[in-house]
Design an enzyme around this catalytic site. Structure first.
Site, PDB file in Angstrom:
ATOM      1  N   HIS A 160     -62.182  26.055  87.703  1.00 20.33           N
ATOM      2  CA  HIS A 160     -62.644  26.566  88.996  1.00 20.33           C
ATOM      3  C   HIS A 160     -63.410  27.877  88.846  1.00 20.33           C
ATOM      4  O   HIS A 160     -64.353  28.138  89.581  1.00 20.33           O
ATOM      5  CB  HIS A 160     -61.466  26.727  89.957  1.00 20.33           C
ATOM      6  CG  HIS A 160     -60.901  25.412  90.402  1.00 20.33           C
ATOM      7  ND1 HIS A 160     -59.636  25.297  90.937  1.00 20.33           N
ATOM      8  CD2 HIS A 160     -61.412  24.163  90.376  1.00 20.33           C
ATOM      9  CE1 HIS A 160     -59.405  24.022  91.229  1.00 20.33           C
ATOM     10  NE2 HIS A 160     -60.471  23.316  90.889  1.00 20.33           N
ATOM     11  N   HIS A 198     -65.227  18.275  87.221  1.00 22.24           N
ATOM     12  CA  HIS A 198     -63.959  17.659  86.844  1.00 22.24           C
ATOM     13  C   HIS A 198     -63.573  16.594  87.871  1.00 22.24           C
ATOM     14  O   HIS A 198     -64.066  16.580  88.987  1.00 22.24           O
ATOM     15  CB  HIS A 198     -62.844  18.708  86.689  1.00 22.24           C
ATOM     16  CG  HIS A 198     -62.617  19.550  87.892  1.00 22.24           C
ATOM     17  ND1 HIS A 198     -63.401  20.631  88.218  1.00 22.24           N
ATOM     18  CD2 HIS A 198     -61.689  19.475  88.875  1.00 22.24           C
ATOM     19  CE1 HIS A 198     -62.967  21.197  89.327  1.00 22.24           C
ATOM     20  NE2 HIS A 198     -61.928  20.496  89.759  1.00 22.24           N
ATOM     21  N   CYS A 211     -55.138  16.359  98.562  1.00 22.98           N
ATOM     22  CA  CYS A 211     -56.130  16.183  97.502  1.00 22.98           C
ATOM     23  C   CYS A 211     -55.673  16.955  96.277  1.00 22.98           C
ATOM     24  O   CYS A 211     -54.889  17.898  96.384  1.00 22.98           O
ATOM     25  CB  CYS A 211     -57.520  16.612  97.937  1.00 22.98           C
ATOM     26  SG  CYS A 211     -57.621  18.200  98.710  1.00 22.98           S
ATOM     27  N   HIS A 270     -55.958  16.696  91.571  1.00 22.65           N
ATOM     28  CA  HIS A 270     -56.627  16.269  90.345  1.00 22.65           C
ATOM     29  C   HIS A 270     -55.759  15.265  89.602  1.00 22.65           C
ATOM     30  O   HIS A 270     -54.538  15.433  89.534  1.00 22.65           O
ATOM     31  CB  HIS A 270     -56.882  17.482  89.452  1.00 22.65           C
ATOM     32  CG  HIS A 270     -57.628  18.565  90.146  1.00 22.65           C
ATOM     33  ND1 HIS A 270     -56.997  19.615  90.777  1.00 22.65           N
ATOM     34  CD2 HIS A 270     -58.945  18.727  90.351  1.00 22.65           C
ATOM     35  CE1 HIS A 270     -57.908  20.400  91.320  1.00 22.65           C
ATOM     36  NE2 HIS A 270     -59.088  19.890  91.090  1.00 22.65           N
ATOM     37  N   GLU A 286     -46.818  16.815  98.123  1.00 24.17           N
ATOM     38  CA  GLU A 286     -47.268  17.679  99.214  1.00 24.17           C
ATOM     39  C   GLU A 286     -46.692  17.289 100.574  1.00 24.17           C
ATOM     40  O   GLU A 286     -46.248  18.140 101.336  1.00 24.17           O
ATOM     41  CB  GLU A 286     -48.805  17.670  99.316  1.00 24.17           C
ATOM     42  CG  GLU A 286     -49.494  18.348  98.171  1.00 24.17           C
ATOM     43  CD  GLU A 286     -50.994  18.457  98.353  1.00 24.17           C
ATOM     44  OE1 GLU A 286     -51.484  18.448  99.503  1.00 24.17           O
ATOM     45  OE2 GLU A 286     -51.694  18.556  97.331  1.00 24.17           O
ATOM     46  N   TYR A 346     -69.609  16.693  94.275  1.00 15.86           N
ATOM     47  CA  TYR A 346     -69.927  17.791  95.196  1.00 15.86           C
ATOM     48  C   TYR A 346     -69.559  19.119  94.551  1.00 15.86           C
ATOM     49  O   TYR A 346     -68.784  19.175  93.600  1.00 15.86           O
ATOM     50  CB  TYR A 346     -69.203  17.624  96.536  1.00 15.86           C
ATOM     51  CG  TYR A 346     -67.746  18.005  96.504  1.00 15.86           C
ATOM     52  CD1 TYR A 346     -67.334  19.295  96.812  1.00 15.86           C
ATOM     53  CD2 TYR A 346     -66.773  17.082  96.145  1.00 15.86           C
ATOM     54  CE1 TYR A 346     -65.993  19.648  96.771  1.00 15.86           C
ATOM     55  CE2 TYR A 346     -65.435  17.429  96.099  1.00 15.86           C
ATOM     56  CZ  TYR A 346     -65.052  18.715  96.409  1.00 15.86           C
ATOM     57  OH  TYR A 346     -63.742  19.069  96.360  1.00 15.86           O
ATOM     58  N   GLU A 377     -65.176  24.681  93.536  1.00 13.23           N
ATOM     59  CA  GLU A 377     -64.854  23.296  93.215  1.00 13.23           C
ATOM     60  C   GLU A 377     -66.151  22.636  92.803  1.00 13.23           C
ATOM     61  O   GLU A 377     -67.179  22.815  93.466  1.00 13.23           O
ATOM     62  CB  GLU A 377     -64.291  22.552  94.435  1.00 13.23           C
ATOM     63  CG  GLU A 377     -62.892  22.927  94.814  1.00 13.23           C
ATOM     64  CD  GLU A 377     -61.820  22.373  93.892  1.00 13.23           C
ATOM     65  OE1 GLU A 377     -62.136  21.938  92.767  1.00 13.23           O
ATOM     66  OE2 GLU A 377     -60.659  22.395  94.294  1.00 13.23           O
ATOM     67  N   GLU A 392     -66.586  18.819  91.729  1.00 14.11           N
ATOM     68  CA  GLU A 392     -65.739  17.666  91.487  1.00 14.11           C
ATOM     69  C   GLU A 392     -66.464  16.328  91.567  1.00 14.11           C
ATOM     70  O   GLU A 392     -67.380  16.156  92.359  1.00 14.11           O
ATOM     71  CB  GLU A 392     -64.575  17.666  92.494  1.00 14.11           C
ATOM     72  CG  GLU A 392     -63.672  18.859  92.316  1.00 14.11           C
ATOM     73  CD  GLU A 392     -62.445  18.831  93.191  1.00 14.11           C
ATOM     74  OE1 GLU A 392     -61.444  19.439  92.778  1.00 14.11           O
ATOM     75  OE2 GLU A 392     -62.475  18.221  94.276  1.00 14.11           O
ATOM     76  N   TRP A 430     -64.417  22.049 100.991  1.00 16.32           N
ATOM     77  CA  TRP A 430     -64.584  20.673 100.518  1.00 16.32           C
ATOM     78  C   TRP A 430     -64.362  19.658 101.633  1.00 16.32           C
ATOM     79  O   TRP A 430     -64.988  18.616 101.643  1.00 16.32           O
ATOM     80  CB  TRP A 430     -63.697  20.379  99.312  1.00 16.32           C
ATOM     81  CG  TRP A 430     -62.234  20.383  99.595  1.00 16.32           C
ATOM     82  CD1 TRP A 430     -61.475  19.336 100.042  1.00 16.32           C
ATOM     83  CD2 TRP A 430     -61.339  21.479  99.476  1.00 16.32           C
ATOM     84  NE1 TRP A 430     -60.167  19.724 100.207  1.00 16.32           N
ATOM     85  CE2 TRP A 430     -60.058  21.042  99.865  1.00 16.32           C
ATOM     86  CE3 TRP A 430     -61.502  22.814  99.065  1.00 16.32           C
ATOM     87  CZ2 TRP A 430     -58.941  21.866  99.850  1.00 16.32           C
ATOM     88  CZ3 TRP A 430     -60.391  23.629  99.053  1.00 16.32           C
ATOM     89  CH2 TRP A 430     -59.143  23.159  99.449  1.00 16.32           C
TER      90      TRP A 430
END
Length: 170
Positions: A24, A30, A65, A67, A85, A100, A110, A112, A157
């Site tokens: 980041h 990524h 969201c 990874h 979460e 993006y 970000e 990603e 995002w």
């Protein structure tokens, strides 16, 4: 254990691993995923990020969201993070993917290769207070309107991925 992200090229081919914060800081591309969970009224479950998060604290975003871990499928990663979460799991379906880039106010970014996953759920989440401050259901049209009227209430995002998601399902 420090969380690592999967560095990829523009074809989503893995080219390495890196600690999340470093990726980041350097805005390196990524792999990531974004989950949108719908109820029977076709409303989306949104979450407000915990105030303790190191970026975008207190802002509203999609259901969850994160990874993927090395060797983890998009669907398995989505289910894992949904449980971590929001405290529930449901079947997920992979829809679109795209690249993006979104900068944060704190200098991080970000960048990603993001997969949008969708699922259905009609219960109440059991939110993890370390990750989530609050949650709510909103219709797509209400989200679209609120994003226009109150963009500062949403993550950088989410503004991008909501537009991509909205345009693919309309």
């Amino acid at each position: 254990m420090k969380e690592k992200v999967i560095l990829v090229n523009e074809k989503d081919e893995q080219i390495g691993l890196m600690e999340k914060i470093e990726a980041h800081e350097k805005a390196l591309l990524h792999r990531a995923f974004s989950v949108f969970v719908y109820n029977e009224k076709n409303e989306v479950m949104l979450q407000q990020r915990a105030l303790s998060k190191y970026h975008s604290p207190g802002l509203w975003t999609n259901t969850c969201c994160s990874h993927q871990r090395e060797g983890e499928s998009n669907i398995d990663a989505g289910k894992r993070r949904l449980m971590e979460e929001m405290g529930f799991t449901t079947d997920l379906e992979e829809t679109i993917s795209f690249i993006y880039k979104a900068p944060f106010d704190n200098g991080l970014s970000e960048h990603e290769f993001d997969y949008i996953l969708i699922g259905k759920y009609d219960g109440e989440p059991n939110i993890n207070p370390d990750e989530v401050a609050a949650w709510k259901w909103m219709s797509l049209e209400a989200i679209k309107k609120d994003l226009q009227e109150n963009p500062a209430n949403y993550t950088a995002w989410f503004k991008i991925i909501f537009d991509k998601h909205y345009n693919t399902i309309k």
